[in-house]
Design an enzyme around this catalytic site. Structure first.
Site, PDB file in Angstrom:
ATOM      1  CD  GLU A 348      48.338  36.553  40.638  1.00  0.00           C
ATOM      2  OE1 GLU A 348      47.635  35.996  41.473  1.00  0.00           O
ATOM      3  OE2 GLU A 348      48.614  36.066  39.522  1.00  0.00           O
TER       4      GLU A 348
HETATM    5  C1  ACM Z   1      45.525  37.707  37.290  1.00  0.00           C
HETATM    6  O1  ACM Z   1      44.522  36.993  37.418  1.00  0.00           O
HETATM    7  N1  ACM Z   1      46.625  37.442  37.979  1.00  0.00           N
HETATM    8  C2  ACM Z   1      45.547  38.848  36.403  1.00  0.00           C
END
Ligand code: ACM
Length: 542
Positions: A348
């Site tokens: 992310e």
């Molecule tokens: C995640 O759930 N951002 C690895």
């Protein structure tokens, strides 16, 4: 646990408790009371029920020996032959508390009436062989680790009250069995997010013991995120003292000293569990960026963050100080961590350009390698150049050849293995159903059956059995604060993931699993585990 009628939500059937028992064969077998000699022409003085074996994860092979059982007595001892590591002491600790028997552990002695733990050349690694007969219990494995896994099977053959922390009446009888068992995958993990909320050493140790019962062998600690930095780093004290000073919701946070972390590593090692420390980056870095202004591209420290948004922070990719810091952090963690892996996050990174992301991963990979460790990262790292031998942890919800799966194939093409943690099956922080008071739902609602019914070797096209290192169930902690919270989201789903990681795919079926899982309920009650009483599972009435 009796409660309302049981509803199997997938099929919308409403089952009465009695019908569930009948349908699942959750019966007990009556056998002769062992320890009572059945002399010629005389019936045994008494009989009592011995529950059929209901072991999770399902062993590769388990044969019951009809009419045979073994009962612990005040005289039972554990003969732990040389090389058997902690297995004997661990087992004795559990048995002593609930039986009140002395259960001495000796290095030698006769096997009659004893539980013998033997390291044998006939077994390899975590594989073990367990024989429970009238005269003795014999557990053989190729290593102490294998004995420890076999001890978890042995525990589950005894009545649930064996897990009680205080003395209970017994009788302590296990059915005669012959078990030959070994794991499908090497990495059977769970993850605790100690960044969104901090968990104490005692809380982590409690979790380790709960997970060990299901042959989990890897604990991934998510040690840093936007809301908190949880490990003291020499030379960078403010990471922990300031970056670790709060948590989601604005609580007081906390951090581990390096001695604390070492204590956790040792506790895990005594349970043959590997700690995988994660320092997330280039995103999920606000707590560090708030701690040192010089880490920021504009030289200004942002405020601490106690919300739950993701994707707003990034390491400054162009600044050398970023890598000076990571060199110190990863070097110190490598020194403190006996296991082969350092997890560098990589998920992310929505505030990092694709080019900067690739630059970052390509700079960090060699730092991990320099300290003798293998790099683990979330599956996005597959888009960058990664060293062969790296591990990509697949967390997306995409399957087959959908878009989100490409990075996993890219990682495999570079010689990486994959740990499967698909969020819509393996995330322990997802709600079970709409009424679950804790957790999130962005990856869906995950009832026990959803966590169980998938195969890591067929989920993603191009990632097959040989590419899969294992499975992991992460517990993200935005909404998780107490032991009761941890328990409720972890049980019964962690045992489902543990079975996927351990048991042969051909041995797994939901109809069989739910019955074996139901038998764990009274164990968790004895252990004061606040588990979720899923309506999909035919929990016994008491
Ligand atoms: C995640 O759930 N951002 C690895």
């Amino acid at each position: 646990m009796a409660g309302p009628p049981l509803t199997d939500s997938k099929h919308g059937r409403v089952l009465s408790g009695r019908r569930v028992l009948a349908a699942t064969g959750a019966a007990t077998a009556l056998v002769c009371a062992p320890g009572v000699p059945a002399t010629a022409g005389q019936l045994p003085a008494s009989t009592h029920a011995v529950a059929a074996p209901r072991v999770v994860p399902a062993p590769a092979s388990l044969r019951t020996l009809p009419g045979v059982s073994f009962t612990l007595t005040r005289k039972t001892k554990i003969v732990a032959r040389p090389g058997s590591g902690t297995a004997g002491g661990y087992l004795a600790g559990i048995l002593r508390r609930s039986t009140g028997y002395p259960i001495p552990v000796t290095g030698a002695g006769g096997s009659r009436g004893a539980i013998s733990l033997v390291v044998s050349r006939h077994e390899k690694g975590e594989a073990y062989h367990l024989a429970v007969t009238k005269a003795s219990v014999r557990l053989e494995a190729g290593s102490a680790e294998g004995l420890f896994r076999g001890v978890q099977t042995l525990r589950q053959l005894l009545p649930p009250a064996i897990e009680s922390p205080t003395v209970k009446p017994g009788p302590w009888t296990m059915p005669g069995v012959e078990v030959a068992d070994s794991p499908r995958f090497a990495w059977r993990g769970t993850m605790l997010d100690v960044a969104r909320h901090f968990f104490t050493i005692q809380q982590v140790e409690r979790y380790i013991d709960q997970a060990a019962l299901y042959k989990i062998n890897t604990l991934h600690l998510h040690l840093s995120d936007d809301q908190g930095w949880r490990i003291a780093i020499d030379g960078w004290p403010r990471l922990a003292t300031y970056g670790g000073s709060t948590a989601v919701g604005g609580g007081k946070g906390g951090h581990y000293t390096q001695a604390d972390y070492t204590a956790i590593v040792r506790y895990a090692a005594a349970r043959y569990m590997t700690i995988v420390p994660e320092i997330d980056g280039p995103g999920h870095t606000n707590a560090a960026l708030a701690s040192y202004a010089q880490l920021n591209c504009d030289g200004k420290a942002p405020p601490l963050y106690t919300g739950t948004d993701v994707g707003f922070s990034s390491w400054c990719i162009a600044k050398p100080v970023t890598y000076e810091l990571l060199n110190d952090v990863l070097g110190q963690l490598a020194r403190l961590t006996p296991g082969p892996y350092l997890h560098i996050g990589g998920d992310e990174a929505h505030s990092t350009t694709a080019a900067d992301y690739a630059t970052f991963i390509e700079k960090v990979g060699p730092i991990v390698g320099k300290y003798g460790k293998k790099m683990v990262g979330w599956n996005e790292i597959g888009a960058a150049k990664i060293p062969p031998g790296s591990v990509a942890q697949y967390w997306n919800t995409a399957k087959g050849s959908e878009g989100g799966t490409q990075t996993a194939r890219d990682a495999v093409a570079q010689g990486a293995k994959v740990v499967m943690s698909p969020a819509n099956h393996a995330y322990l922080d997802m709600k079970y159903d709409q009424s679950t008071p804790l957790g999130q739902d962005w990856a869906g609602l995950i009832e026990v059956r959803d966590s169980y019914e998938w195969d890591p070797a067929t989920l993603v096209d191009g990632v097959t059995e040989k590419d899969v290192l294992g499975v992991e169930a992460p517990l993200w902690s935005e909404t998780i604060v107490t032991n009761d919270n941890i328990d409720y989201m972890t049980f019964p789903r962690l045992p489902a993931i543990a079975e996927i990681g351990w048991s042969p795919q051909a041995r797994r079926s939901w109809d069989d699993f739910r019955v074996r899982l139901a038998a764990q309920g009274p164990r968790w009650s004895a252990m004061s585990v606040n588990f979720y009483r899923s309506p999909q599972v035919p929990w016994p009435a008491s």
